[in-house]
Design an enzyme around this catalytic site. Structure first.
Site, PDB file in Angstrom:
ATOM      1  N   CYS A 149      -2.968   8.463   3.707  1.00 24.15           N
ATOM      2  CA  CYS A 149      -2.759   7.785   2.425  1.00 24.15           C
ATOM      3  C   CYS A 149      -3.969   7.928   1.517  1.00 24.15           C
ATOM      4  O   CYS A 149      -3.841   7.914   0.288  1.00 24.15           O
ATOM      5  CB  CYS A 149      -2.423   6.314   2.648  1.00 24.15           C
ATOM      6  SG  CYS A 149      -3.639   5.419   3.633  1.00 24.15           S
ATOM      7  N   GLU A 178       0.876  -1.170   0.000  1.00 20.55           N
ATOM      8  CA  GLU A 178       0.000   0.000   0.000  1.00 20.55           C
ATOM      9  C   GLU A 178       0.910   1.216   0.000  1.00 20.55           C
ATOM     10  O   GLU A 178       1.520   1.559   1.013  1.00 20.55           O
ATOM     11  CB  GLU A 178      -0.922  -0.016   1.219  1.00 20.55           C
ATOM     12  CG  GLU A 178      -2.057   0.992   1.123  1.00 20.55           C
ATOM     13  CD  GLU A 178      -1.741   2.301   1.816  1.00 20.55           C
ATOM     14  OE1 GLU A 178      -1.263   3.219   1.108  1.00 20.55           O
ATOM     15  OE2 GLU A 178      -1.960   2.404   3.020  1.00 20.55           O
TER      16      GLU A 178
END
Length: 630
Positions: free
Chosen positions: A369, A335
């Protein structure tokens, strides 16, 4: 309804008559009464037994001193992870040849702790301890694992205040940001594992085709063994607990490497898991924490005993982790960075959604994020949105919620500090370059020297308008409290702009017509989309989390993420072993006697099973039977 009420109150009426020796209390009524109360007694015993086996077990994990708002420490005038090199007072003791890492509060520059960095041999030793403990843990039942999750959930809810303060101390964030990004998301994941984790991992029976109808096909999900996780600093509680609890529920042990920025808080959060495991009667060695400088991380990423790695962090480091993992073909879930767009469709009520956009951009000082990095707005609404954001961002109050003061918390703080000032020069250069190209900027764009706090990691809330989607500021992940506004003239252009970066993590689409929003969402190149909202796909832990393109690959969260931590094993067995099992026809038996007959047999079998229509399949049956007869 009358019958239902009579069933409920009949035992009470019978009991009253029986106690008064009333002849109307028949033997059948008494038997009925005894049956009802016996069943109720059995239920109470069963319920108590279940609670004794499954209820959350309380445990203690004392709050650390630095979590107290009144706590005081040395102020680091040059706060960084290597402050110990310039201040001998920070060294607890000196060991020849060892490296240290300094923990400090970025919002106040207060020294928290100086720790010894792990070496490669120490990392290998931690992996070995995890392997030993996992041999027992993998044999636990889902009920036992659920009990650990329930105990952690109960403790987290009851201690959310201290957990939030620990996260704030190590990262400079606000209590509200900690509550939303640390507590709420972690509780959501624990709840999902408790309620749905077993269903995701239980043995599945799979479909068998006509040719294999006499077989039973199953998939079982076995633990991998010891898995690794390398996680970022922006949410130290959630980023540590999330991979840990998923790994444990799947039957694995885990070795987690946290960021050097948050070793103090991560150590305390993992300490709570150790206390929980001990209270539940399990070996806490199944969870190991590693803290080291990047040059020692290969002790984890290249280990032959690590069977899966979850990485959360930058694209640059993620590539290095993926390359190192090829040493033993270790699967990796990455990720990485994002440049998440929010497309604002024409005629959207800007005031209705302005608060959502503010939260999406400025939560955790923009260090998310899945934070909104680009607002893509129609030209006719651009000026209005720009004015709304400039007005609201100019009023944001930056500061520390844990600054020592007689009042305790400073409740008027909207945004905390960033994790450090390491990227300030890069951010200012990008903003300056955009201004030189014609971008608008009336608020922010610079570092803040706070009047009340010694921290040097505050960056002002910033709005940059009229951004060209090809400029570097619109292509590079900022991870900062900066709002970028990009104009578009038609929806196809908006979609092209949204897809016009290397990244594809999350996205949002806002508009008055949900059907149109959904159509646009399907055109976006990303892993997750919220419609008329921001980031809520992460609160539904039944959904997979991850991205595409340079944002990484693989998923954590949901059944997909949990199963990624297991080895799916296919097992096929006879459905009726006594009556029907595989038998090789003579025409196919080795040594083959006639290639022509064998071919006709197999060809007929293929036509019988997969021919187009019943007539063709019937001809296949005749061909197969004829070949078997010859």
């Amino acid at each position: 309804m009358r019958n239902f009420i009579s069933v409920i109150f009949h035992p009470l009426r019978t009991l009253n008559l029986w106690l008064e020796n009333d002849p109307n209390a028949s033997v059948l009524d008494v038997i009925y009464l005894l049956t009802v109360f016996s069943a109720f007694g059995i239920y109470l015993v069963y319920d108590r037994y279940q609670k004794a086996r499954n209820n959350a077990i309380p445990f203690r994990h004392h709050a650390p001193e630095p979590a107290d708002p009144q706590w005081e420490s040395i102020v680091l005038h040059d706060a960084n992870l290597k402050s110990h090199l310039t201040n001998p007072e920070l060294m607890p003791f000196h060991i020849q040849g060892r490296e240290y890492i300094t923990s400090y509060d970025p919002a106040n520059s207060l020294h928290i702790k100086t720790a010894i960095a792990d070496t490669k041999p120490e990392i290998e030793a931690r992996i070995a301890r995890a392997r030993t403990a996992q041999r027992t843990w993998c044999n636990t039942t889902f009920s036992e694992r659920r009990r650990v999750m329930r105990s952690l959930l109960k403790w987290l809810v009851e201690n959310q205040d201290v957990c939030a303060r620990v996260a704030c101390r190590d990262t400079g964030k606000t209590l509200i940001d900690a509550a939303l990004g640390e507590i709420l998301t972690t509780c959501s994941k624990l709840e999902w594992l408790i309620n749905h984790g077993e269903q995701a991992l239980q043995t599945e029976t799979r479909y068998s085709n006509l040719m294999m109808i006499y077989k039973k096909s199953q998939v079982i999900y076995e633990p991998k063994g010891v898995v690794g996780a390398i996680v970022s600093w922006n949410y130290p509680l959630h980023n540590a607990w999330s991979p840990i609890i998923a790994a444990l529920f799947a039957g694995n042990a885990i070795v987690l490497k946290c960021s050097e920025h948050v070793i103090w808080s991560t150590d305390w959060f993992i300490g709570a898991i150790h206390q929980c495991l001990q209270a539940c009667g399990h070996d806490p060695d199944i969870v190991q924490m590693v803290c080291c400088w990047p040059d020692q991380a290969e002790g984890l990423t290249k280990s032959p005993h690590i069977k899966h790695i979850t990485f959360i962090g930058s694209e640059e480091v993620g590539r290095k982790v993926a390359i190192a993992a090829t040493e033993h073909l270790t699967p990796v879930t990455l990720e990485l960075g994002g440049k998440d767009p929010a497309i604002i469709l024409p005629d959207t009520d800007l005031h209705k959604w302005a608060s959502v956009w503010m939260r999406g951009i400025f939560q955790n000082a923009g260090q998310n994020c899945i934070g909104i990095e680009r607002l893509i707005v129609h030209s006719e609404q651009y000026d209005d949105l720009y004015d709304i954001l400039v007005d609201r961002v100019s009023k944001l109050r930056f500061g520390s919620v844990l600054a020592p003061s007689p009042e305790g918390y400073i409740n008027t703080v909207d945004c905390g500090s960033m994790i450090s000032n390491d990227r300030f020069e890069m951010l200012q250069d990008l903003i300056f370059a955009a201004q030189n190209e014609g971008a608008q900027m009336e608020v922010g764009g610079r570092a803040i020297r706070h009047s009340h706090h010694a921290g040097n990691a505050y960056f002002a809330g910033t709005v940059v308008g009229d951004v060209n989607p090809k400029w570097e500021i619109a292509q590079k992940e900022l991870f900062a409290p900066i709002a970028l506004l990009i104009r578009y003239d038609d929806i196809e252009e908006a979609i092209k702009i949204a897809n016009g970066t290397r990244y594809g993590l999350g996205a949002s689409v806002f508009g008055p017509h949900q059907d149109l929003c959904l159509e646009v969402a399907k055109e976006l190149e990303c892993g997750m989309v919220s419609i008329n909202d921001f980031g809520v796909f992460y609160l539904n832990q039944d959904l997979p989390f991850g991205g595409t393109k340079a944002s990484g690959y693989g998923r954590f969260g949901g059944p997909e993420g949990l199963r990624a931590l297991t080895n799916p094993k296919a097992i096929i067995e006879d459905r009726f072993p006594t009556f029907l099992q595989t038998n090789i026809p003579k025409v196919l038996d080795y040594p083959i006697r006639s290639l022509v007959r064998s071919w006709d047999f197999v060809s007929g079998l293929v036509i019988l099973m997969y021919g187009d229509g019943y007539r063709e399949r019937f001809h296949g049956l005749l061909q197969l039977a004829n070949a078997a007869r010859r």
